[in-house]
Design a protein around this motif. Structure first.
Motif, PDB file in Angstrom:
ATOM      1  N   TYR A  91       0.851  -1.181   0.000  1.00 23.67           N
ATOM      2  CA  TYR A  91       0.000   0.000   0.000  1.00 23.67           C
ATOM      3  C   TYR A  91       0.890   1.235   0.000  1.00 23.67           C
ATOM      4  CZ  TYR A  91       1.240   0.007   4.917  1.00 23.67           C
ATOM      5  OH  TYR A  91       1.957   0.013   6.089  1.00 23.67           O
ATOM      6  N   HIS A  92       0.370   2.337  -0.428  1.00 29.36           N
ATOM      7  CA  HIS A  92       1.047   3.635  -0.484  1.00 29.36           C
ATOM      8  C   HIS A  92       2.470   3.477  -1.018  1.00 29.36           C
ATOM      9  CE1 HIS A  92       1.620   7.816   0.190  1.00 29.36           C
ATOM     10  NE2 HIS A  92       2.469   7.657   1.188  1.00 29.36           N
ATOM     11  N   ARG A  93       3.494   3.613  -0.203  1.00 24.42           N
ATOM     12  CA  ARG A  93       4.890   3.515  -0.632  1.00 24.42           C
ATOM     13  C   ARG A  93       5.562   2.254  -0.098  1.00 24.42           C
ATOM     14  NH1 ARG A  93       7.853   8.788   1.110  1.00 24.42           N
ATOM     15  NH2 ARG A  93       7.440   7.821   3.086  1.00 24.42           N
ATOM     16  N   ASN A  94       4.784   1.318   0.424  1.00 18.80           N
ATOM     17  CA  ASN A  94       5.316   0.153   1.119  1.00 18.80           C
ATOM     18  C   ASN A  94       5.213  -1.134   0.303  1.00 18.80           C
ATOM     19  OD1 ASN A  94       5.943   1.639   3.487  1.00 18.80           O
ATOM     20  ND2 ASN A  94       3.773   1.624   3.987  1.00 18.80           N
ATOM     21  N   THR A  97      10.244   0.645   2.053  1.00 10.31           N
ATOM     22  CA  THR A  97       9.500   1.868   1.783  1.00 10.31           C
ATOM     23  C   THR A  97      10.272   2.717   0.778  1.00 10.31           C
ATOM     24  OG1 THR A  97       8.601   1.821   4.022  1.00 10.31           O
ATOM     25  CG2 THR A  97       8.426   3.896   2.825  1.00 10.31           C
ATOM     26  N   ASP A 148       9.104   9.314  -2.589  1.00 12.37           N
ATOM     27  CA  ASP A 148       8.115   9.721  -3.592  1.00 12.37           C
ATOM     28  C   ASP A 148       8.630   9.601  -5.022  1.00 12.37           C
ATOM     29  OD1 ASP A 148       6.143  10.230  -1.717  1.00 12.37           O
ATOM     30  OD2 ASP A 148       6.738  12.332  -1.465  1.00 12.37           O
TER      31      ASP A 148
END
Length: 127
Positions: A36-39, A81, A84
């Motif tokens: 999820y997200h940056r993981n 992680t 961006d």
């Protein structure tokens, strides 16, 4: 990384570094699954009950790119992680997945043609 020598008695040998991807036969990699997200997680959903990571020998013609920054690894080693910028690269690659898949299939087909179309005994290729 491994490199295969030329000639009749071709052998594989470990390389610690290389400036030429063409000189490498395969890369030893740990595979992370997008969470999820940056993981990204080292224990994939399909291996969750076993709590084991996934590793692979990646043929050099399937290697896309290196990260331009070092990702952050959690203390337990289970979560990676991305920053961006790295996440943006991942999303661009993911958005072009079908094009990348077609290119990889073309490379595999060209490699098979170059070695006489030899696949597995049942006519399929294990790759």
């Amino acid at each position: 990384m491994y490199s295969q020598s030329g000639g009749k008695g071709r052998t594989h040998a470990w390389l610690s570094d290389s400036t030429n991807i063409g000189a490498i036969s395969c890369l030893v990699v740990q595979i992370y699954e997008y969470g999820y997200h940056r993981n990204f997680r080292t224990v994939h959903q399909r291996n969750a009950t076993l709590h084991v990571g996934t590793y692979a020998l990646l043929p050099s013609d399937r290697f896309l790119r290196t990260l331009t920054a070092t990702p952050t690894l959690s203390q337990d080693g289970r979560t990676l992680t991305l920053d961006d910028t790295q996440l943006q690269i991942f999303n661009e690659l993911r958005g072009n997945f079908q094009d990348i898949l077609r290119a990889v299939k073309a490379i595999v087909a060209a490699r098979k043609k170059g070695r006489g179309g030899a696949g597995d005994a049942d006519g399929t290729d294990a790759e």
